[in-house]
Write an enzyme that holds these catalytic residues in place. Structure first.
Site: not given
Length: 471
Positions: A99, A138, A140, A185, A316-317, A322
């Site tokens: 509303t 409305s 709705n 699998t 990576s830090s 990497k």
């Protein structure tokens, strides 16, 4: 700040003088500060399109004065062109079944239309938010219809990215179809397959997602507009109910149609659950592909290392050199969020009571989020990952040659038990199945060479796919 006084059935309230919204919007703003976000532009536009179509239809039925109708339409057109967007101040998640959102649109349009007719903001004598802008409507029927329009305009963008991913996977399948690798699998060696077959299988799953979403899209075209409060069309003329969808089609460009039963469409939100389910399945598909790519590219030395993904950033830090599979990782996270959104949509749709579901705001917010994230996630996946994948053909061939999974092809010739014994013995001795069979004199070299041809084990080479087809 200069203010004006407005009142509603709750009481009086101070509104900023420059505001185009009014008292009911202000109450919604104060009541629902939930996410820190505002309603998305797509939802605002959908609400305004409905108001424009309703004004045109109400003028045609003779209920709305021509001058007022034209002012409302002009105000709507200004907003649709980008004006007054800062006046739509409400949180997307709100009580009241939408509303507040509906009244935000009504009040902004009414105040701008009043200005166009020469009146001041806050004076609703000529153009009332409820009596004129919301005429024959409305919340709705307006709010769920606006939600459908928003989603219908977002779905084509997602489908576009789904098709791009499908085509990228098919192209990669063709590019890598001569690379033979070990199929697995339960993460254990199985039998050889071609890398192209792997990517073609991914493409087929995405293709089904496209088909599934297209079916749901058609379902969303049916709306309860014209049903007003509960679907009985109270306070709407029969001519309005009969013609409003034609006006909506003209305004939105969408083939919107009335629901077969307006009461059903007002209280039951299963079509939104269908859409959410289709998006969840899309998320499952993407996450599974992303999982596979992270496994296949793992290493690069101590993992499977069968493919390389495009290097997008340092991984990576602390560990130099990497590189992490950041694109599949972000796709996984998009998928997790979409799956969570689906649960929210499911619970909200189930929670409806009697003639209305009050929880449409969170449904539309979560569907908007899922569609937005999936669209961008697919684009990122296609552009920054799939298109740049390369395969390590020699490594794949070596793994195939050394795998005991090759013994499977010998079962018809030597039997399952003997083949199983060979597999265990080859594994224990650390030699290939081929060398063990030759050492034990079970088959001659030429026969064995033909039997253990990895390419032959993968089935017939498929025809090149038509990239235009299939979607």
């Amino acid at each position: 700040m200069e203010t004006r006084v407005e009142s509603d059935s709750i009481g009086r309230m101070m509104i900023p003088q420059e505001a185009y919204y009014g008292v009911q919007t202000q109450r919604g703003y104060e009541n629902f500060r939930i996410t820190g976000r505002r309603m998305p532009a797509e939802m605002v536009e959908s609400l305004v399109e409905i108001k424009k179509a309703a004004a045109l239809m109400n003028q045609k039925t003779g209920q709305l004065d021509k001058e007022v109708a034209e002012a409302i339409v002009a105000a709507c057109d200004e907003i649709l062109a980008g004006a007054l967007r800062d006046q739509f101040i409400l949180d997307p998640i709100q009580g009241g079944a939408g509303t507040s959102a509906n009244m935000n649109a009504n009040e902004v349009i009414a105040n701008r239309a009043s200005e166009i007719l020469g009146g001041p903001r806050g004076d609703y004598a000529r153009v009332s938010p409820n009596d004129q802008v919301n005429m024959s409507q409305s919340t709705n029927d307006v709010f769920p219809t606006a939600g459908r329009i928003m989603l219908l305009k977002m779905i084509p963008r997602l489908v576009h990215e789904e098709k791009r991913l499908y085509l990228a996977l098919e192209r990669k399948a063709e590019e890598l179809d001569d690379v033979v690798k070990m199929g697995r699998t339960q993460l254990q060696d199985a039998v050889p397959i071609r890398m192209g077959q792997t990517f073609h299988a991914y493409a087929q799953a995405v293709r089904r997602d496209i088909i599934r979403l297209s079916r749901v899209e058609k379902e969303l075209l049916s709306t309860n507009m014209g049903g007003t409060a509960v679907g009985t069309s109270l306070n709407a003329k029969p001519e309005y109910v009969a013609g409003i969808h034609q006006e909506l089609q003209q305004v939105t460009g969408l083939e919107l149609v009335p629901a077969r039963d307006l009461l059903d469409a007002t209280q039951n939100l299963d079509s939104f659950v269908s859409l959410s389910g289709a998006l969840k399945i899309q998320a499952v598909t993407l996450s599974k592909i992303a999982n596979d790519l992270r496994l296949l590219s793992s290493g690069p030395k101590a993992g499977m290392g069968e493919i390389s993904l495009p290097a997008r950033q340092n991984g990576s830090s602390i560990m130099p050199g990497k590189v992490n599979p950041v694109i599949p990782e972000v796709v996984n996270q998009v998928a997790f969020a979409v799956m969570g959104n689906d649960f929210t949509v499911t619970m909200a749709a189930e929670a409806g009571q009697l003639e209305l579901n009050a929880f449409e705001p969170v449904i539309f917010d979560r569907l908007y989020d899922s569609l937005s994230m999936l669209t961008e996630g697919l684009k990122t996946f296609t552009d920054h990952c799939i298109q740049g994948i390369t395969a390590h053909k020699e490594r794949c061939a070596k793994q195939v040659h050394e795998s005991i999974g090759l013994v499977t092809i010998l079962c018809p010739a030597i039997g399952y038990k003997k083949a199983a014994d060979l597999a265990k013995k080859a594994l224990a001795m650390g030699i290939s199945v081929k060398d063990l069979v030759l050492a034990e004199g079970l088959m001659d070299f030429r026969t064995l060479e033909k039997a253990l041809d990895p390419h032959a084990m993968t089935g017939p080479k498929r025809e090149k796919p038509s990239m235009i087809r299939a979607v």
